[in-house]
Enzyme design. Structure first.
Site, mmCIF file in Angstrom:
data_model
loop_
_atom_site.group_PDB
_atom_site.id
_atom_site.type_symbol
_atom_site.label_atom_id
_atom_site.label_comp_id
_atom_site.label_asym_id
_atom_site.label_seq_id
_atom_site.Cartn_x
_atom_site.Cartn_y
_atom_site.Cartn_z
ATOM 1 N N ARG A 11 0.869 -1.164 0.000
ATOM 2 C CA ARG A 11 0.000 0.000 0.000
ATOM 3 C C ARG A 11 0.915 1.226 0.000
ATOM 4 O O ARG A 11 1.986 1.211 0.603
ATOM 5 C CB ARG A 11 -0.897 0.046 1.251
ATOM 6 C CG ARG A 11 -2.072 -0.923 1.198
ATOM 7 C CD ARG A 11 -3.151 -0.453 0.232
ATOM 8 N NE ARG A 11 -4.273 -1.388 0.128
ATOM 9 C CZ ARG A 11 -4.323 -2.403 -0.705
ATOM 10 N NH1 ARG A 11 -3.312 -2.657 -1.523
ATOM 11 N NH2 ARG A 11 -5.388 -3.189 -0.745
ATOM 12 N N GLU B 267 -3.717 7.635 -4.365
ATOM 13 C CA GLU B 267 -4.146 7.229 -5.718
ATOM 14 C C GLU B 267 -5.477 7.892 -6.083
ATOM 15 O O GLU B 267 -6.351 8.048 -5.221
ATOM 16 C CB GLU B 267 -4.319 5.710 -5.747
ATOM 17 C CG GLU B 267 -3.019 4.975 -5.535
ATOM 18 C CD GLU B 267 -3.212 3.488 -5.286
ATOM 19 O OE1 GLU B 267 -4.290 2.950 -5.622
ATOM 20 O OE2 GLU B 267 -2.279 2.873 -4.753
ATOM 21 N N HIS C 27 -1.735 0.676 -9.878
ATOM 22 C CA HIS C 27 -2.384 -0.297 -8.986
ATOM 23 C C HIS C 27 -3.101 -1.391 -9.774
ATOM 24 O O HIS C 27 -4.291 -1.636 -9.573
ATOM 25 C CB HIS C 27 -3.366 0.413 -8.037
ATOM 26 C CG HIS C 27 -3.617 -0.376 -6.776
ATOM 27 N ND1 HIS C 27 -4.011 0.199 -5.597
ATOM 28 C CD2 HIS C 27 -3.543 -1.699 -6.509
ATOM 29 C CE1 HIS C 27 -4.154 -0.733 -4.660
ATOM 30 N NE2 HIS C 27 -3.892 -1.890 -5.190
#
Lengths: 338, 313
Positions: free
Chosen positions: A255, A284, A302
Site C-alpha cells: 500500500r 491514488e 495499482h
C-alpha cells in the site's frame, strides 16, 4: 424449496416455510463480477444501498439493512465500527481485496465477526508484478522501450547500461503469501533473499531481520509485500531509504502509505536512492509530479491483481466463502488473528 | 606486451578500452578517417583484433592483417565471424560465453512479463496523467503460461530455470533432443509453437536458423501467442512478424534484436502489444566488465603462451 400453501390460502405451517436466503449487505457492486458480467449468486439476498434513494448512513439504519448477516466489500469501501454497530446481525465480512486496512479489525474481533479476504487469489499476479518492476528498474526496460520508440536508438546510439539482477541482495518486507512467491521467483534469478516480518517464519530458510532498517542496510533492493496497518504506516521512512542507499531500489506492491512517499520522492530526486518500482501510492490516483520526470522509476496504476485470471479466481472465492460460512463450513480464505 | 598491436573494430565499452590500453598498443579503428590509410600504415603491427556483433572481423579484415594471430570477440554470438576462414589460416578465436547468460535470460523474462503485464503501457498511462480518468484495464497473467524455447543451450536453459519459478510448463525445440532434460521436446518449431503460449528464441544464428521463425510458426503460435526474441534479428522474418501482429494473427512480441539494428520498423513503434529494446541483453555494468575481463584474459593468455580461456577456434 417450494412452499406448500394450504388449500384455504393460509401461510404454510411453521417448519415448512422455505429458509430465507442469508442477507448480505453489498457496499459496492464488486468490480470482479461486473467486469465479467458474472451474476451474483442467487441463493443470497443482496442489499444494494446505491439502489436506494437514502444516503448510506440512513440506509444502514433502515429496517432493510439491519437484517444483514454479512457484508461484502471491496478494498475501497471501509467497514467502520460505526457501520458494524448499526448492523447487529452481521457475523461475517468478506472483502474482495487482500488488504484489510479498510476494515475495523478491532471491532470485528470484539464482536466475533469472521473475516474473509482474497486469500491467495491474487498472490501470483502480484508477485509477478513485483518481480517485473524490480527487473524493469534494474535493467531499464520501460526506459529503453521509450528510447527506441522515440527513435533515439538510431540517432543517439546505445542506451545506458543497466544493473545485473543476479547476485543482488533482495529484502522482502512481509513474508506472507505474496512475499513467499516473490522470494521463490527471485531465487531463480540468483538473488540472495532475506526478509523482515513481525515474527520469524519457522518454515522459511531465508535470513531474517527483525527490523526494516537492518534489512535495508544489508540489501540492494527492498520489495514491500506487507499489509498496511498502524505499525506499518510510513514504516519505510527516510532512515530506511538512506540505509538502502544511492544504488538501492525499492519496489512497492503493498500500500502506498507503507512508504513515506514525500521522503522517497525527495531522495530519488536528489540521487540518494537508486530507483523505485511502484504499483501503489499514498493518494491514488495522484502520483507525485516529480516521479513523472524520472527515468529510474517505473510507475504502475495499482494493476497488480487486474488480470482476468485473478478476478475469476476471486469471484469463485467470494461465492465459496459465502456458501461455506452459511452452511456452517470453514471459510476458504479466513483472516486469522495472529 | 605493450608493443603488441591490438585493433578494436568499433566503440564497445570504455572500461575495455582502458584495460586493453594498459597492456597493449591499442588502435581504435574508428579514429582513422581512412581505412585504406590505416591498413597501409599499421597492418603490419596488428596481431589481435577485438570485435563484437556490430562489427566483427570479416574476411576482408583477415586478408588485410598479415600478422593477425587472434580475434577476441566481445560477444558470445559469432555470426559476424567467418569461422571457417580463421581455422584455415590458423587464427585463434575467442568469445564471451557464460558471463552474459544470466543477463540475457533475465531480459527474456522481462520481455515476457512486459508484453503480458504491459509494464511499458502502464508506466506511460501514469506518466501521461491518464490514471485520473479511470483504471488501466486488464493485463494477462504470466505465471503458469506455457513457454516454448527454441534452442536449449546455456541461455535457453537459464530462461527455463527462471520460468519454472513462475510455474510455467516448459517445452523446447533443438537440433536434437537433449538427454537428461525433463522438458518436453518438439521436433520442429511449428509443433513447438502450436503447443505453447509464449515462444522464445534463444539459439545461435547460423545458416539453418536464419528466419527460423516465419509465418507458419507465428500462425501456429496464434492470436493469443507471444513471440520473444533474444537471439538475433535474423532469426525472425520481420515483415511476416509485422503483418501477423497487425492482422491479429499473433498476440504480441517482445524483441531485443532486429534485422536491421538500430533501425526499427515504424509499424512496430506504434504497437502497444510489443516491447522493443535496443539490444540490451547483456548490457549491465557487471556483465560488460566481466566480458571485457574475459577478452583481456584471453589475449594475455595467447601472448604469454598459455591456454585460451574460452576458445571457439
Amino acid at each position: 424449496m417450494a412452499s406448500h400453501p394450504q388449500k384455504d390460502g393460509a401461510p404454510p405451517p411453521f417448519g415448512r416455510r422455505p429458509p430465507r436466503p442469508p442477507c448480505v449487505l453489498l457496499l459496492r457492486h464488486p468490480l470482479q463480477f461486473s467486469l465479467f458480467n458474472r451474476p451474483l449468486p442467487d441463493n443470497f439476498h443482496f442489499l444494494k444501498p446505491w439502489e436506494s434513494p437514502l444516503p448510506l448512513d440512513d440506509f444502514l439504519s433502515s429496517d432493510n439493512a439491519c437484517s444483514a448477516e454479512a457484508i461484502l466489500t471491496s478494498g475501497k469501501v471501509p467497514v467502520t465500527a460505526d457501520m458494524l454497530r448499526r448492523l447487529p446481525e452481521v457475523r461475517l465480512v468478506v472483502t474482495t481485496s487482500a488488504g484489510l486496512n479498510h476494515i475495523d479489525l478491532a471491532e470485528c474481533r470484539r464482536r466475533g465477526i469472521a473475516i474473509a479476504n482474497a486469500g491467495g487469489a491474487y498472490s501470483e499476479d502480484v508477485a509477478d508484478l513485483a518481480v517485473g518492476l524490480l527487473i524493469d528498474v534494474l535493467r531499464k526496460v520501460s526506459a529503453s522501450d521509450r528510447y527506441v520508440r522515440r527513435g533515439l536508438w538510431s540517432s543517439e546510439g546505445e542506451f545506458a547500461l543497466g544493473s545485473k539482477l543476479g547476485g543482488k541482495r533482495v529484502g522482502i518486507v512481509g513474508l506472507g503469501s505474496i512475499g513467499l512467491k516473490v522470494a521463490k521467483r527471485l531465487e531463480a534469478f540468483g538473488c540472495a533473499i532475506s526478509y523482515q516480518s513481525r515474527k520469524k517464519k519457522p518454515h522459511a530458510s531465508y535470513a531474517f531481520y527483525s527490523n526494516v532498517y537492518e534489512l535495508a542496510a544489508n540489501c540492494d533492493a527492498l520489495v514491500i509485500c506487507c499489509c498496511l496497518n498502524e505499525q506499518t504506516h510510513h514504516m519505510i521512512n527516510r532512515e530506511v531509504l538512506l540505509a538502502l542507499g544511492k544504488d538501492g531500489v525499492i519496489v512497492n506492491i503493498g500500500r502506498g502509505s507503507i512508504i513515506d512517499e514525500k521522503e522517497m520522492v525527495q531522495l530519488l530526486v536528489q540521487g540518494e536512492l537508486g530507483g523505485a518500482g511502484l504499483d501503489v501510492f499514498e493518494n491514488e490516483p495522484k502520483v507525485p509530479e516529480e516521479l513523472l520526470a524520472l527515468d529510474n522509476v517505473v510507475l504502475s496504476p495499482h494493476t497488480a491483481a487486474f488480470t482476468p485470471e485473478s478476478f475469476s479466481d476471486l469471484c469463485d472465492l467470494v461465492i465459496g466463502n459465502l456458501e461455506a460460512f452459511f452452511s456452517n463450513k470453514p471459510l476458504l480464505s479466513p483472516v486469522l488473528d495472529e | 606486451m605493450d608493443a603488441i598491436g591490438v585493433l578494436m573494430t568499433c566503440p564497445m565499452f570504455a572500461y575495455l578500452e582502458q584495460e586493453l590500453e594498459k597492456r597493449f598498443k591499442l588502435y581504435r579503428f574508428w579514429d582513422f578517417p581512412s581505412q585504406r590509410q590505416f591498413f597501409k600504415s599499421h597492418s603490419g603491427s596488428i596481431r589481435a583484433v577485438v570485435g563484437n556483433t556490430k562489427l566483427g572481423a570479416d574476411s576482408a579484415l583477415i586478408d588485410a592483417l598479415p600478422r593477425l594471430e587472434i580475434v577476441a570477440s566481445y560477444s558470445v554470438g559469432l555470426d559476424k565471424i567467418d569461422l571457417g576462414k580463421y581455422e584455415e589460416k590458423g587464427i585463434r578465436v575467442t568469445n564471451t560465453p557464460e558471463v552474459l547468460t544470466d543477463d540475457v535470460a533475465d531480459i527474456a523474462i522481462a520481455l515476457m512479463l512486459g508484453v503480458l503485464r504491459k509494464f511499458c503501457g502502464c508506466d506511460a498511462f501514469v506518466r501521461g496523467g491518464k490514471w485520473k480518468g479511470g483504471d488501466f484495464g486488464f493485463t494477462t497473467k504470466f505465471s503458469g503460461k506455457s513457454i516454448g524455447i527454441v534452442g536449449l543451450g546455456r541461455i535457453g536453459s537459464a530462461i527455463a530455470k527462471r520460468a519454472e519459478a513462475f510455474n510455467c510448463p516448459i517445452s523446447y525445440y533443438s537440433r536434437s533432443e537433449k538427454p537428461h532434460v525433463h522438458y518436453k521436446y518438439y521436433p520442429n518449431p511449428v509443433a513447438l509453437a502450436r503447443h505453447c503460449r509464449i515462444l522464445v528464441v534463444a539459439c545461435a544464428l547460423t545458416e539453418e536458423t536464419r528466419h527460423i521463425i516465419g509465418r507458419e510458426v507465428m500462425d501456429a503460435l496464434g492470436p493469443e501467442g507471444v513471440l520473444i526474441n533474444v537471439g538475433r534479428g535474423a532469426h525472425v522474418d520481420e515483415p511476416a512478424l509485422i503483418s501477423a501482429l497487425l492482422e491479429g494473427r499473433l498476440g504480441g512480441a517482445g524483441l531485443d534484436v532486429f534485422e536491421n539494428e538500430p533501425e526499427v520498423a515504424e509499424e512496430l513503434l506504434r504497437m502497444d502489444n510489443v516491447v522493443l529494446l535496443p539490444h540490451v541483453g547483456s548490457d549491465t555494468v557487471e556483465t560488460c566488465e566481466a566480458m571485457a575481463d574475459l577478452v583481456v584474459a584471453n589475449l594475455e593468455a595467447h601472448f604469454t603462451g598459455k591456454p585460451l580461456l574460452t576458445p571457439v577456434v
